[in-house]
Design an enzyme around this catalytic site. Sequence first.
Site, short mmCIF file in Angstrom:
data_model
loop_
_atom_site.label_atom_id
_atom_site.label_comp_id
_atom_site.label_asym_id
_atom_site.label_seq_id
_atom_site.Cartn_x
_atom_site.Cartn_y
_atom_site.Cartn_z
N LEU A 501 0.86 -1.49 0.11
CA LEU A 501 0.15 0.03 -0.02
C LEU A 501 0.90 1.26 -0.02
O LEU A 501 0.58 2.35 -0.37
CB LEU A 501 -1.03 0.01 1.21
CG LEU A 501 -2.00 -1.14 1.27
CD1 LEU A 501 -2.73 -0.82 2.53
CD2 LEU A 501 -2.97 -1.08 0.26
N GLY A 502 2.02 1.24 0.55
CA GLY A 502 2.89 2.39 0.73
C GLY A 502 4.12 2.15 1.73
O GLY A 502 4.25 1.09 2.01
N GLY A 505 9.04 6.52 6.48
CA GLY A 505 10.55 6.26 6.86
C GLY A 505 10.99 4.91 7.79
O GLY A 505 12.41 4.84 8.10
N PHE A 506 9.88 4.16 8.34
CA PHE A 506 10.14 3.14 9.17
C PHE A 506 9.88 1.68 8.50
O PHE A 506 10.23 0.64 9.04
CB PHE A 506 9.46 3.15 10.33
CG PHE A 506 9.77 4.59 11.10
CD1 PHE A 506 11.22 4.65 11.54
CD2 PHE A 506 8.55 5.61 11.28
CE1 PHE A 506 11.43 5.82 12.35
CE2 PHE A 506 9.21 6.55 11.96
CZ PHE A 506 10.44 6.97 12.28
N GLY A 507 9.31 1.61 7.31
CA GLY A 507 8.80 0.40 6.66
C GLY A 507 7.91 0.59 5.60
O GLY A 507 7.62 1.49 5.34
N VAL A 509 3.62 -0.80 4.29
CA VAL A 509 2.43 -1.12 4.68
C VAL A 509 1.77 -2.15 3.60
O VAL A 509 1.92 -1.85 2.48
CB VAL A 509 1.59 -0.22 4.99
CG1 VAL A 509 0.22 -0.47 5.32
CG2 VAL A 509 2.31 0.98 5.92
N ASP A 620 4.36 13.55 14.22
CA ASP A 620 4.38 13.39 12.69
C ASP A 620 3.04 13.45 12.04
O ASP A 620 2.69 12.47 11.21
CB ASP A 620 5.11 12.02 12.50
CG ASP A 620 5.91 11.88 11.14
OD1 ASP A 620 6.01 13.07 10.73
OD2 ASP A 620 6.17 10.83 10.93
#
Length: 807
Positions: A501-502, A505-507, A509, A620
């Site tokens: 899905l997208g 900055g951390f991983g 989805v 964020d």
Amino acid sequence: MEAFTYLFVYSILSTFLRTSITLDTITPTQSIRDGDILASAGRRFQMGFFSPDNSKSRYVGIWYTVSSGTVVWVANRDTPLNDHSGLLKVTDGVVILLNSTNSTVWSSNTSRTAENPVLQLLDNGNLNFLWQSFNYPCDTLLPEMKLGRNFVTGLGRFLTSWKSTDDPTQGEFSLRLDLRGLPQVVVEKGDTIKARLGSWNGVGLTGFTGLTRNPLYVYEFMFDENEVYYKYKLKNSLFFTRFVVNPSGIAQRFTWLDRTNRWELFSTMPADQCANYAFCGAYASCNIGNTPVCACLEGFLPKSPKAWDSVDWSDGCVRKTPLNCSDGPDGDGFLKYTGLKLPDTSSSWFDKTMSLKECEELCLKNCSCTAYGNLDIRKGGNGCLLWFGNLLDIRVFADGGEDLYVRLAASELDHVGKKRRSSKKKQVGIMIDSALFVPGMIILGLVSYIWKRKLRKQAMTKRNRGKECDNVGGKEDIELPIFDLTAIANATDNFSRENKLGEDGFGSVFKGTLREGKEIAVERQSKNSGQGLNEFKNEVILIAKLQHCNLVKLLGFCIEENEKMLIYEYMSNKSLDSFIFEQTKSKLLDWHKHINIITRVARGLLYLHQDSRLRIIHRDLKASNILLDNDMNPKISDFGLAKSFGGDQGDTKTNRIIGTYGYMSPEYAVHGQYSIKSDVFSFGVLILEILSGKKNRGFCHPEHCHNLLGHAWRLWIEDRPIELIDDSVGDFALPEMLRCIHVGLLCVQQRPEDRPNMSSVVLILSSESLLPKPRQPGFYTDSPEADSSCSTPFSANEMSYTLFEAR
């Protein structure tokens, strides 16, 4: 041959005369017949003959050139013509309207004379002669038109509604200045007041708490020995706005939008129950945010308790204790109220020079005086306004409003004082209890200890990692379901590219479908991401405790092998940024959906900041972290960077600056200081992005080197805020749009203390409360280090970044 020549010459002359009257003036040698048009010099207004919808009667009227169906003035509103043979002309210093039998149907009745009188239609809509139409308004108040009375000539200027939308005959309703006591604007049905817009307080009418800095017009109030009037003027002549009393007695302001080619409703009066005159009766206040809306003032009780219980408040309230009207300790005093629409001023007295203290002393000396307040609210307040008799038509505003000092007997003042002090003590007690309730740092410390102990167990029993996941998420700690890695891999087709899905900055989805058919979203942390176990732990702990319709729901998690994953409810429309920044999909969001998204995100943030167990700062907030469900309702997601703390802890400083440039507040990006006002800044950026369809980061306008915040600020101070709105928004309500831009600019102000908190934002977005002027935004250029010029964007995407400051 001679006859032919005569007819030819007559035809040429007739054509010449007929063409000339399409200009802005006619002289005594000219006339207007049915079918002719008189146009103002700038072609803003036209005058001629017309028939209302569903009517065959003919009238002479003035209308907007851009909207021929919007008639703002009618000459013969009570004496219509029955056919198309009408003739309007100037003769002997009088404007007259003749019918087919050459009888006078209407005339200006001008007593003045002039040698060569000229009838002229001005660009403000005024028909000017020795007489002018602005002195005889119909149902519409145009800019520069006066509402009031000339004391020298006795001329009164007021609006009267049409009888119906098809009949301009004078209707039942009027809008006028009530000159009893301090003049106030009222809507009347016959001789009965139906709504009260209020009196002049130096800034505006007391019945409104709208924008303090209106980009369209300014108000003016004049009151001297010669005349009294209220009017408004356009700041920008390119706009069209009008104030109308419709046949139902509703006062409405409309503004014309060229982009949509239609009139947009700006404000309505009465807008709710509390706007109906004296809805709660005497000595009672109306608060549309309460249930019930009516309440007696302190020191008063319902006059008819049974009627009050049956939701009939018209009888109002009466004093519990009669006034003493004597000096000394047993005499009367005053109880201060704030944030009110001041009472009906028809039984009032005022003085421009007295101080508030002198006003109080004067009221105490007169037993009939029931309340006092400032006449003018500017410069901290000045002048004196006294009320005599019953206090009627008071309402409580959610924001803004004025101070009122209500007279009470000494015994009631003492009782109310004790009641208020007791209430404050209870509030303080609640605050103390909250402060003593296991501080946030202790909670996090205990959780950290439990987490580390479980990690040690995990290292000792590597052969049973599935059971270790059960231990991490045991019900005694977090009460979240634990998902098996194999089940997640199967649900996402082994994390296939098609199901992605997208990413942030951390991983990444991924979309997944469990065996029972339930759709899920899996956030899989990257092996080399900046988010470690602490961030993952933080997100699990926080989201597990959050329950709100505008926050994404965490279904469970998994820590197995080297994987760290969060399993969320699946949001079918993905993230907000995929709509507002994409030209085709942005058209799927109409104005209602824009407002819904802005309002619901605000409520979600308010929950995080104030109503959740712990005070939570998201850190964020951005368009890509707002997910949309099937109905396009937004939900805040991604709590990996969130911080929680309890009590009244204020700003916190960190050397680890985490977030997304373009959304980060100045104090956080530069100095590492964050608070709930950091989220407010991000929310302000988000509002402006939603409205404009443009990203703040990397935006650069051809006319200047500012980012989106700077561009919005420049449009605001130049009175061009409408230009910020993206064309894909479609038709929008102008007052809502202006309020959203105003709120966005308030949220992105440079200094945190200038920004509103989210509770204020939620109230502002749902009301017509008075707003302060916004100050210059922080980071109104694209560089967080300097506000001097456009700079290269920090990144091509909008991933979150972590920076470390030198110690």
